[in-house]
Design a protein around this motif. Structure first.
Motif, PDB file in Angstrom:
ATOM      1  N   LYS A 126      44.324  22.063  48.750  1.00  0.00           N
ATOM      2  CA  LYS A 126      44.450  22.601  47.653  1.00  0.00           C
ATOM      3  C   LYS A 126      43.473  23.886  47.095  1.00  0.00           C
ATOM      4  O   LYS A 126      44.298  24.777  46.730  1.00  0.00           O
ATOM      5  N   LYS A 127      42.142  23.228  47.960  1.00  0.00           N
ATOM      6  CA  LYS A 127      41.068  24.466  47.139  1.00  0.00           C
ATOM      7  C   LYS A 127      40.956  24.956  48.677  1.00  0.00           C
ATOM      8  O   LYS A 127      40.661  26.243  47.877  1.00  0.00           O
ATOM      9  N   LYS A 128      41.149  24.640  49.588  1.00  0.00           N
ATOM     10  CA  LYS A 128      41.647  26.059  50.227  1.00  0.00           C
ATOM     11  C   LYS A 128      42.328  27.698  50.834  1.00  0.00           C
ATOM     12  O   LYS A 128      42.057  28.318  49.888  1.00  0.00           O
ATOM     13  N   ARG A 129      43.238  26.643  49.646  1.00  0.00           N
ATOM     14  CA  ARG A 129      44.129  27.558  48.876  1.00  0.00           C
ATOM     15  C   ARG A 129      43.760  28.751  48.174  1.00  0.00           C
ATOM     16  O   ARG A 129      43.481  30.063  47.979  1.00  0.00           O
ATOM     17  N   LEU A 130      42.757  28.180  47.031  1.00  0.00           N
ATOM     18  CA  LEU A 130      42.328  28.516  45.974  1.00  0.00           C
ATOM     19  C   LEU A 130      41.172  29.102  46.322  1.00  0.00           C
ATOM     20  O   LEU A 130      41.130  30.501  46.174  1.00  0.00           O
ATOM     21  N   ARG A 131      40.200  29.001  47.135  1.00  0.00           N
ATOM     22  CA  ARG A 131      39.589  29.567  47.491  1.00  0.00           C
ATOM     23  C   ARG A 131      39.705  30.994  48.189  1.00  0.00           C
ATOM     24  O   ARG A 131      39.103  31.962  47.786  1.00  0.00           O
ATOM     25  N   GLU A 132      40.906  30.789  48.975  1.00  0.00           N
ATOM     26  CA  GLU A 132      41.462  31.742  49.331  1.00  0.00           C
ATOM     27  C   GLU A 132      41.589  33.445  48.918  1.00  0.00           C
ATOM     28  O   GLU A 132      41.564  34.793  48.810  1.00  0.00           O
ATOM     29  N   ALA A 133      42.654  32.358  47.780  1.00  0.00           N
ATOM     30  CA  ALA A 133      43.741  33.729  46.982  1.00  0.00           C
ATOM     31  C   ALA A 133      42.173  34.120  45.934  1.00  0.00           C
ATOM     32  O   ALA A 133      41.952  35.481  45.629  1.00  0.00           O
ATOM     33  N   VAL A 134      41.100  33.191  45.587  1.00  0.00           N
ATOM     34  CA  VAL A 134      39.774  34.030  44.954  1.00  0.00           C
ATOM     35  C   VAL A 134      39.587  34.736  45.562  1.00  0.00           C
ATOM     36  O   VAL A 134      38.614  36.013  44.970  1.00  0.00           O
ATOM     37  N   ALA A 135      38.495  34.715  46.994  1.00  0.00           N
ATOM     38  CA  ALA A 135      38.146  35.479  48.001  1.00  0.00           C
ATOM     39  C   ALA A 135      38.866  37.235  47.817  1.00  0.00           C
ATOM     40  O   ALA A 135      37.704  37.664  48.373  1.00  0.00           O
ATOM     41  N   ALA A 136      39.833  36.744  48.106  1.00  0.00           N
ATOM     42  CA  ALA A 136      40.703  38.054  48.412  1.00  0.00           C
ATOM     43  C   ALA A 136      40.389  38.709  46.869  1.00  0.00           C
ATOM     44  O   ALA A 136      40.604  39.963  47.395  1.00  0.00           O
ATOM     45  N   LYS A 137      40.517  38.506  46.121  1.00  0.00           N
ATOM     46  CA  LYS A 137      40.081  39.208  44.274  1.00  0.00           C
ATOM     47  C   LYS A 137      38.498  39.104  44.106  1.00  0.00           C
ATOM     48  O   LYS A 137      38.648  40.456  43.566  1.00  0.00           O
ATOM     49  N   LEU A 138      37.341  38.690  44.956  1.00  0.00           N
ATOM     50  CA  LEU A 138      36.278  39.569  44.561  1.00  0.00           C
ATOM     51  C   LEU A 138      35.916  39.454  46.278  1.00  0.00           C
ATOM     52  O   LEU A 138      34.711  38.134  46.561  1.00  0.00           O
ATOM     53  N   PRO A 139      36.098  40.624  46.972  1.00  0.00           N
ATOM     54  CA  PRO A 139      35.344  40.776  48.492  1.00  0.00           C
ATOM     55  C   PRO A 139      33.779  40.678  48.349  1.00  0.00           C
ATOM     56  O   PRO A 139      33.103  40.694  49.507  1.00  0.00           O
ATOM     57  N   ASP A 140      33.302  41.215  47.109  1.00  0.00           N
ATOM     58  CA  ASP A 140      31.931  41.149  46.877  1.00  0.00           C
ATOM     59  C   ASP A 140      30.970  40.011  46.668  1.00  0.00           C
ATOM     60  O   ASP A 140      29.580  40.201  46.794  1.00  0.00           O
ATOM     61  N   LEU A 141      31.691  39.189  46.683  1.00  0.00           N
ATOM     62  CA  LEU A 141      30.722  37.801  46.224  1.00  0.00           C
ATOM     63  C   LEU A 141      31.531  36.951  46.693  1.00  0.00           C
ATOM     64  O   LEU A 141      32.132  37.053  47.856  1.00  0.00           O
ATOM     65  N   GLU A 142      30.285  35.899  46.902  1.00  0.00           N
ATOM     66  CA  GLU A 142      30.579  34.717  47.378  1.00  0.00           C
ATOM     67  C   GLU A 142      31.745  33.219  46.930  1.00  0.00           C
ATOM     68  O   GLU A 142      30.979  33.365  45.760  1.00  0.00           O
ATOM     69  N   VAL A 143      32.355  33.776  47.429  1.00  0.00           N
ATOM     70  CA  VAL A 143      33.396  32.344  46.921  1.00  0.00           C
ATOM     71  C   VAL A 143      33.499  31.342  48.444  1.00  0.00           C
ATOM     72  O   VAL A 143      34.067  31.254  49.201  1.00  0.00           O
ATOM     73  N   ARG A 144      33.683  30.094  47.558  1.00  0.00           N
ATOM     74  CA  ARG A 144      33.534  29.433  48.383  1.00  0.00           C
ATOM     75  C   ARG A 144      33.879  27.469  48.171  1.00  0.00           C
ATOM     76  O   ARG A 144      33.810  27.291  46.902  1.00  0.00           O
TER      77      ARG A 144
END
Length: 258
Positions: A155-173
């Motif tokens: 679940k975390k992996k899917r959410l992290r990937e989705a958020v990271a795609a929207k915020l490529p200029d920030l660190e999402v982990r």
């Protein structure tokens, strides 16, 4: 270990059960360790969480407190004990505009993936100044609920990937067992460790890191990737056993004739 100067620890599930105070054994062992070397605690929580979980339960001298380093919000902030209080050394705060973008991305992605839970304990999204944290079950969820929410991390992996795609200029982990952390780009636990080395004028071989999320994608992994010596644990009892043995070794080394 003759070159060891600092032992760094993650907090939740390394020094203590998630969002819980440290056990008396661990508090005592940290005191012993602080007699031998400096100690860093670096984790996703705010300074107030460090205080509630750890600092309030330590019985330290002024000298020991001076050897304790605190890096809340995954190294985006750094505190040292100076003049009777914890003084901020630096903070890598997000701008108001970035915070708004992050909150929107986390909310929209969690809802789209059906990960916005109806039964929660406390805030789902928390502004920690230098970090925005999404906690699927709320900030105060019981440990048992948190550990059962996403045991395989999918679940975390899917959410992290989705958020990271929207915020490529920030660190999402991925953060803890139910959380996603967002900071400025490149500001993670490895950033915090490098800042510590710089501030103390140390080399990477002088530091040892202990954490429970050293796997690829875990929030401790950047420390491993930078080449720091690491010890992987899964619960605080393993950490306590390791620290106990380490302190014994350090005491013996100190007693040996030069």
């Amino acid at each position: 270990m003759n070159d060891l100067r600092v032992v760094a620890f993650d907090l939740d599930d390394t020094l203590a059960v998630s969002k819980s105070q440290i056990d008396g054994r661990m508090a005592e062992l940290l005191g012993h360790l602080l007699t031998e070397v400096d100690v860093l605690i670096i984790s996703g929580g705010r300074l107030e969480q460090f205080e509630a979980q750890v600092l309030a339960h330590l019985d330290l001298t002024e000298e020991q407190r001076g050897r304790l380093h605190l890096m809340p919000t995954c190294g985006t902030r750094y505190y040292r004990w100076r003049d009777g209080d914890w003084r901020q050394v630096y903070a890598e705060d997000l701008s108001a505009a970035d915070k708004a973008r992050v909150i929107a991305a986390l909310t929209e992605s969690a809802q789209a993936l059906d990960l916005w839970e109806s039964k929660t304990w406390g805030d789902i999204i928390e502004d920690r100044g230098s970090q925005i944290t999404f906690s699927a079950l709320g900030q105060s969820a019981p440990p048992a609920e948190k550990y059962g929410w996403d045991p395989d991390g999918s679940k975390k992996k899917r959410l992290r990937e989705a958020v990271a795609a929207k915020l490529p200029d920030l660190e999402v982990r991925g953060g803890g067992s139910t959380s996603i952390d967002v900071t400025r780009k490149g500001v993670d636990k490895a950033y915090g460790m490098r800042k510590l080395l710089e501030c103390l004028d140390l080399k990477i071989d002088n530091v040892l890191f202990v954490g429970d999320r050293l796997d690829v994608g875990g929030n401790d992994y950047p420390v491993k990737a930078m080449g720091c010596r690491c010890v992987a644990v899964t619960r605080w009892e393993e950490t306590a056993d390791y620290v106990e043995a380490l302190v014994d070794d350090l005491v013996k080394q100190r007693a040996e004739p030069a």
